[in-house]
Scaffold this active site. Structure first.
Site, mmCIF file in Angstrom:
data_model
loop_
_atom_site.group_PDB
_atom_site.id
_atom_site.type_symbol
_atom_site.label_atom_id
_atom_site.label_comp_id
_atom_site.label_asym_id
_atom_site.label_seq_id
_atom_site.Cartn_x
_atom_site.Cartn_y
_atom_site.Cartn_z
ATOM 1 N N ASN A 205 4.047 3.684 -6.365
ATOM 2 C CA ASN A 205 4.215 2.493 -6.489
ATOM 3 C C ASN A 205 6.141 2.707 -7.570
ATOM 4 O O ASN A 205 6.013 4.388 -8.049
ATOM 5 C CB ASN A 205 3.443 1.697 -7.208
ATOM 6 C CG ASN A 205 2.879 2.041 -8.508
ATOM 7 O OD1 ASN A 205 3.624 1.896 -9.678
ATOM 8 N ND2 ASN A 205 1.588 2.107 -8.497
ATOM 9 N N ASP A 274 -4.436 0.187 -6.603
ATOM 10 C CA ASP A 274 -5.643 0.051 -6.097
ATOM 11 C C ASP A 274 -6.547 0.548 -4.507
ATOM 12 O O ASP A 274 -7.828 0.264 -4.363
ATOM 13 C CB ASP A 274 -5.378 -1.619 -5.455
ATOM 14 C CG ASP A 274 -4.818 -2.453 -6.608
ATOM 15 O OD1 ASP A 274 -5.213 -1.875 -7.918
ATOM 16 O OD2 ASP A 274 -3.469 -2.951 -6.392
ATOM 17 N N LYS A 284 -0.854 20.211 4.862
ATOM 18 C CA LYS A 284 -0.155 19.375 5.278
ATOM 19 C C LYS A 284 -0.006 18.788 6.800
ATOM 20 O O LYS A 284 -0.416 19.345 7.733
ATOM 21 C CB LYS A 284 1.446 19.973 5.467
ATOM 22 C CG LYS A 284 2.851 18.519 5.890
ATOM 23 C CD LYS A 284 4.563 19.473 6.070
ATOM 24 C CE LYS A 284 5.066 18.598 5.799
ATOM 25 N NZ LYS A 284 6.153 19.610 6.563
ATOM 26 N N PHE A 319 -2.026 -5.880 -17.725
ATOM 27 C CA PHE A 319 -0.976 -6.693 -17.438
ATOM 28 C C PHE A 319 -1.235 -6.521 -16.284
ATOM 29 O O PHE A 319 -2.397 -6.750 -15.527
ATOM 30 C CB PHE A 319 0.308 -5.244 -17.765
ATOM 31 C CG PHE A 319 1.017 -4.715 -18.436
ATOM 32 C CD1 PHE A 319 2.030 -4.908 -18.591
ATOM 33 C CD2 PHE A 319 0.731 -4.548 -20.719
ATOM 34 C CE1 PHE A 319 2.652 -5.178 -20.015
ATOM 35 C CE2 PHE A 319 1.277 -4.696 -21.001
ATOM 36 C CZ PHE A 319 2.598 -4.363 -20.716
ATOM 37 N N LYS A 333 -7.031 -13.196 -13.781
ATOM 38 C CA LYS A 333 -7.568 -12.042 -13.580
ATOM 39 C C LYS A 333 -7.831 -12.128 -15.797
ATOM 40 O O LYS A 333 -9.181 -10.918 -16.033
ATOM 41 C CB LYS A 333 -6.222 -11.333 -14.478
ATOM 42 C CG LYS A 333 -6.095 -10.154 -14.576
ATOM 43 C CD LYS A 333 -4.875 -8.801 -14.209
ATOM 44 C CE LYS A 333 -5.022 -7.886 -13.932
ATOM 45 N NZ LYS A 333 -4.460 -6.582 -13.856
ATOM 46 N N LYS A 337 -11.481 -9.528 -15.763
ATOM 47 C CA LYS A 337 -11.166 -8.950 -16.160
ATOM 48 C C LYS A 337 -11.893 -8.759 -17.786
ATOM 49 O O LYS A 337 -12.358 -7.585 -17.973
ATOM 50 C CB LYS A 337 -9.625 -8.302 -16.540
ATOM 51 C CG LYS A 337 -9.595 -8.298 -14.716
ATOM 52 C CD LYS A 337 -9.970 -7.337 -14.402
ATOM 53 C CE LYS A 337 -8.731 -7.238 -13.427
ATOM 54 N NZ LYS A 337 -9.356 -6.473 -11.720
#
Length: 394
Positions: A205, A274, A284, A319, A333, A337
């Site tokens: 990301n 995730d 490859k 976060f 969250k 959590k």
């Protein structure tokens, strides 16, 4: 908060770096009073420091231009001393308590912290006498800033280079910071993770790691013992931080749970993937005429697992990077959590997107939410700790 900093400059070629140190500290609104040894004035003229700091530059022990006793006046007003560069000669005199010029006299009279940045030829630095003198100063409470290794002005290569001015300024910032996290152990995650597809490709990301590194720096400067578990970034490890480099979400989980039991504060600032490929190709994957499909599987939810296992004495902070319904998603969250705090930021805004030097967040807890304004991430990290420390004291 501005401070009175006395910058001692001794006679070495690295004195030119002290000009940048003086300039940078002045731009941070500190008052920089410069003391130069007679040898230092052979390398740089006092007027140069005066032009950068707009404050007097002293080099002579005796003077009739002021009513105060000069060395006592400078010693009393200092919040911190930095001697950079510090020659072998100066270090020897300081270790022996010799006071034969203004600089050595002032440091004997001050109650302020003294930081010494040695700079000299590698063989001089390694000489047992110099090493003994530095050890003696450390035992007396002086802080020695270890010189860097590299090409030296004398033509040798080795340890003895005065550190980069930015490093010296960071050392000062750390020394001047409030120590309200003294004796606390803080575990922080930062950056992205990489989930390998084959030997040359991976899923990741846009996380830069800047917010997590800023939090690690702030915690370290405030006196905490900090471990930073970081995915791949281009960032320099903050001063005093123990950096643990990882690649994948599985790597991060392993390292986090090695340290979690002993941590007082855990901050999960990393953007952990995730999903990961179900199958890793050891060779490859070659381009083909047809499309390629990847089957993905969930990675471990580290924050959730920490929430289930955390001790009552620990603080768990997560976060939430959201592109829509910021507070609603962050609130969910927080409950799901079992975190103590969730720090939520909107990533669709260009000013707060991944990689930005600034951020704007809301801090959520069971008591409600507080929105902090847009600011540089270093400043924001301190604001976050200010908020959490104040909230926990109530």
């Amino acid at each position: 908060m501005s401070a009175n900093i006395v910058l001692g400059v001794t006679g070495g070629i690295a004195a030119y770096k002290s000009l940048q140190v003086a300039s940078m500290l002045t731009k941070l609104d500190h008052n920089v009073y410069t003391i130069m040894t007679e040898a230092a004035t052979e390398f740089i003229k006092p007027i140069t420091f005066h032009s950068l700091t707009h404050l007097p530059v002293e080099s002579k022990l005796f003077s009739t231009t002021t009513s105060e006793v000069k060395h006592i006046g400078l010693a009393d007003k200092a919040d911190l001393f930095l001697i950079a560069p510090a020659t072998a000669n100066f270090i020897a005199k300081a270790a022996a308590g010799i006071a034969d010029d203004l600089l050595t006299t002032v440091i004997l009279a001050t109650q302020a912290p003294i930081m010494i940045a040695p700079s000299m030829n590698v063989h001089m630095f390694e000489n047992p006498v110099v090493q003994r003198n530095m050890l003696a100063l450390e035992e007396l409470g002086y802080k020695i800033i270890t010189p860097e290794a590299g090409y030296l002005a004398c033509g040798y290569t080795g340890q003895g280079r005065l550190p980069d001015p930015q490093r010296l300024v960071e050392e000062i910032k750390k020394e001047l910071s409030q120590k309200d996290l003294q004796d606390k152990k803080v575990l922080i995650t930062a950056g992205p993770t990489r989930e390998a597809i084959d030997p040359v490709r991976f899923l990741t990301n846009y996380s830069s790691g800047k917010m997590g590194y800023a939090l690690a720096k702030a915690a370290s400067y405030r006196g905490a013992e900090v471990k930073l578990v970081s995915g791949p970034t281009e960032l320099e490890c903050p001063l005093g931080v123990d950096l643990i480099k990882i690649e994948s979400a599985a790597d991060m989980k392993k390292e986090v749970f090695k340290e979690a039991d002993t941590a007082d504060i855990i901050i999960m600032a990393a953007a952990v993937a995730d999903y990961r490929p179900q199958v890793y190709s050891t060779q490859k994957i070659k381009k083909q005429s047809r499309d390629l499909s990847l089957d993905l599987e969930r990675t471990a939810d580290i924050l959730t697992e920490l929430g289930k296992k955390k001790k009552t004495s620990q603080l768990l902070i997560g976060f939430a990077a959201e592109s829509e319904n910021l507070l609603e998603n962050a609130q969910q969250k927080l409950r799901k959590k079992q975190a103590d705090y969730i720090i939520a930021n909107e990533i669709s805004d260009k000013n707060t997107a991944f990689g930005s030097d600034k951020n704007q967040v809301s801090i959520l807890s069971e008591e409600g939410s507080t929105k902090l304004p847009l600011m540089e991430k270093d400043k924001l990290a301190d604001k976050i700790f200010n908020y959490i420390i104040d909230a926990e004291r109530k």
